[in-house]
Design an enzyme around this catalytic site. Structure first.
Site, PDB file in Angstrom:
ATOM      1  N   ARG A  59     -12.648  -5.075  -6.436  1.00  0.00           N
ATOM      2  CA  ARG A  59     -12.227  -5.988  -5.265  1.00  0.00           C
ATOM      3  C   ARG A  59     -13.696  -6.441  -4.395  1.00  0.00           C
ATOM      4  NH1 ARG A  59      -8.127  -3.240  -1.278  1.00  0.00           N
ATOM      5  NH2 ARG A  59      -9.946  -1.952  -1.068  1.00  0.00           N
ATOM      6  N   ASP A  76       2.822  -5.637   8.494  1.00  0.00           N
ATOM      7  CA  ASP A  76       1.460  -4.771   8.393  1.00  0.00           C
ATOM      8  C   ASP A  76       0.418  -5.590   8.408  1.00  0.00           C
ATOM      9  OD1 ASP A  76      -0.871  -3.289   7.466  1.00  0.00           O
ATOM     10  OD2 ASP A  76       0.248  -1.867   6.615  1.00  0.00           O
ATOM     11  N   PHE A  95       1.053  -1.176  -0.001  1.00  0.00           N
ATOM     12  CA  PHE A  95       0.019   0.040  -0.098  1.00  0.00           C
ATOM     13  C   PHE A  95       0.876   1.172  -0.001  1.00  0.00           C
ATOM     14  CE2 PHE A  95      -2.813   3.113   1.941  1.00  0.00           C
ATOM     15  CZ  PHE A  95      -3.858   2.903   1.131  1.00  0.00           C
ATOM     16  N   TYR A 137     -10.408  -0.561  11.351  1.00  0.00           N
ATOM     17  CA  TYR A 137     -11.853  -0.224  10.826  1.00  0.00           C
ATOM     18  C   TYR A 137     -12.248  -1.255   9.521  1.00  0.00           C
ATOM     19  CZ  TYR A 137      -8.289   2.364   7.882  1.00  0.00           C
ATOM     20  OH  TYR A 137      -7.185   2.835   7.256  1.00  0.00           O
ATOM     21  N   LYS A 138     -11.456  -2.247   9.259  1.00  0.00           N
ATOM     22  CA  LYS A 138     -11.779  -3.270   8.250  1.00  0.00           C
ATOM     23  C   LYS A 138     -12.496  -4.318   8.913  1.00  0.00           C
ATOM     24  CE  LYS A 138      -7.550  -1.631   5.531  1.00  0.00           C
ATOM     25  NZ  LYS A 138      -8.317  -0.661   4.617  1.00  0.00           N
TER      26      LYS A 138
END
Length: 402
Positions: free
Chosen positions: A376, A202, A133, A227-228
């Protein structure tokens, strides 16, 4: 009935059977959901039903009535480590090794700089995931400048061959955010340690979706968002894991009054707090922090292993439905077929993917789009069912077919 209609009916029937046998199906009631097929939990998890009431209490009573007393009486001061201990079993860590606070980016910076300092003299190279990312790459580059290291981007599969006596730290994503590929955390961690370097993982796209095993595999440092798959809400605070035997040597590049051994002593000299607390920096963001604490209640009585089993079943079924419904050549899967290499998302490449996703969302199937041509779909086993999967594949087929 035509052959196509018969095939569709058979797949729908299987979806119903799978939903009926799903031991996690009842968890959907712990979330605020509608009839939309929500497959974007790998970007923002759905709202747990307990959060609004908890936040109302935090705002009206704890802040509105108790005010400053809530730092002690409502447990605000200890929230970062208390909530860290709630996350710990979800990533395979014993209590006392995770502190919650700041953003993922800030925690990546702390972890990478601290990893270089732990590695010791003579090591002046940082390896970073070349497919990571973007922010992780930006942060690693800044950390390299700060520590006088060279930054070397490498593909995760090439890390073992790139390690050497100069390697100080390695920063990798456990699951690739674009393709959903799961990297081999145990093997890569072992290779980094054999080379005498420190490993930083990560976990943004794996925590809450699959077993991680931080303690089991001897990971040095790890960071992740909440938050995922942890459903903490937009911008909810991230977390930092520091393995217990490294904590007394963890040298944060961002020391703050909250990480001081005597925070209210207001001394000029910095003395780091004991344990994982030295990963704290400034005043905790209490509203987001306590929303996350309420959100984590959905995990009560839930096994991460059961979540992983359902995740693989969901993604298998989605790929099967796509193969059955979508015209040949219309999409291409970028996600590995092998379970050992798959996270909890499926990435499909198709022409005009941005417009396709827009039309899917209009029809009640919410995923997301990554440039230039990737669709996705994230599968959160706590609230996604097999009927959702079948419907998503069917709508996708109708969309790309027109």
């Amino acid at each position: 009935m035509s052959e196509v209609m018969a095939g569709t009916a058979g797949i729908r029937g299987r979806a119903k059977e799978l939903d009926a046998a799903d031991e996690l199906a009842g968890l959907r009631a712990r979330f605020v959901l509608d009839d939309v097929v929500y497959l974007d939990g790998n970007s923002l998890g759905a709202l747990p039903a307990a959060v609004p009431g908890r936040l109302d209490d935090v705002v009206r009573r704890q802040w509105g009535e108790l005010r400053i007393r809530s730092w002690e009486e409502s447990g605000w001061w200890t929230a970062p480590e208390r909530i860290g201990d709630l996350i710990a079993p979800l990533v395979g860590a014993a209590p006392g090794q995770i502190v919650v606070g700041d953003s993922t980016s800030v925690n990546v910076f702390k972890a990478v700089v601290a990893a270089v300092r732990l590695a010791g003299e003579g090591r002046d190279e940082i390896l970073v995931d070349a497919t990571t990312f973007p922010t992780d790459g930006y942060i690693a580059e800044s950390a390299a400048r700060m520590t006088g290291c060279a930054l070397r981007p490498v593909a995760p599969g090439e890390v073992a061959g790139a390690l050497g006596p100069r390697t100080a730290a390695v920063l990798l994503n456990h699951v690739d955010y674009r393709t959903g590929r799961l990297h081999d955390l145990p093997a890569l961690t072992a290779a980094v340690h054999e080379a005498g370097a420190r490993m930083v993982w990560d976990l943004c796209h794996s925590a809450g979706a699959l077993p991680v095993g931080l303690d089991e595999h001897g990971v040095d440092l790890a960071v992740g968002c909440t938050y995922k798959y942890l459903n903490g809400g937009p911008g909810s605070p991230a977390y930092l894991y520091v393995r217990s035997d490294l904590q007394d040597r963890f040298d944060s590049p961002l020391p703050g009054w909250n990480s001081h051994a005597e925070p209210f002593g207001m001394r000029r000299e910095f003395e780091p707090a004991p344990g994982a607390l030295r990963g704290r920096v400034g005043t905790p963001d209490i509203l987001s922090m306590l929303a996350l604490e309420a959100a984590l209640e959905v995990w009560d009585g839930v096994s991460v292993e059961a979540v992983r089993a359902k995740s693989l079943a969901l993604t298998d079924f989605f790929l099967e439905c796509v193969a059955a419904y979508v015209p040949d050549g219309a999409v291409e899967s970028l996600t590995p077929a092998a379970h050992a290499e798959r996270g909890s998302q499926v990435a499909l490449r198709c022409p005009d993917a941005g417009e396709v996703m827009k039309r899917l969302i209009e029809r009640g199937v919410v995923g997301d789009f990554r440039r230039p041509d990737v669709l996705r779909f994230g599968f959160t086993p706590l609230y996604v069912g097999f009927g959702d999967v079948e419907r998503a594949a069917r709508v996708l087929a109708e969309t790309v077919g027109t």
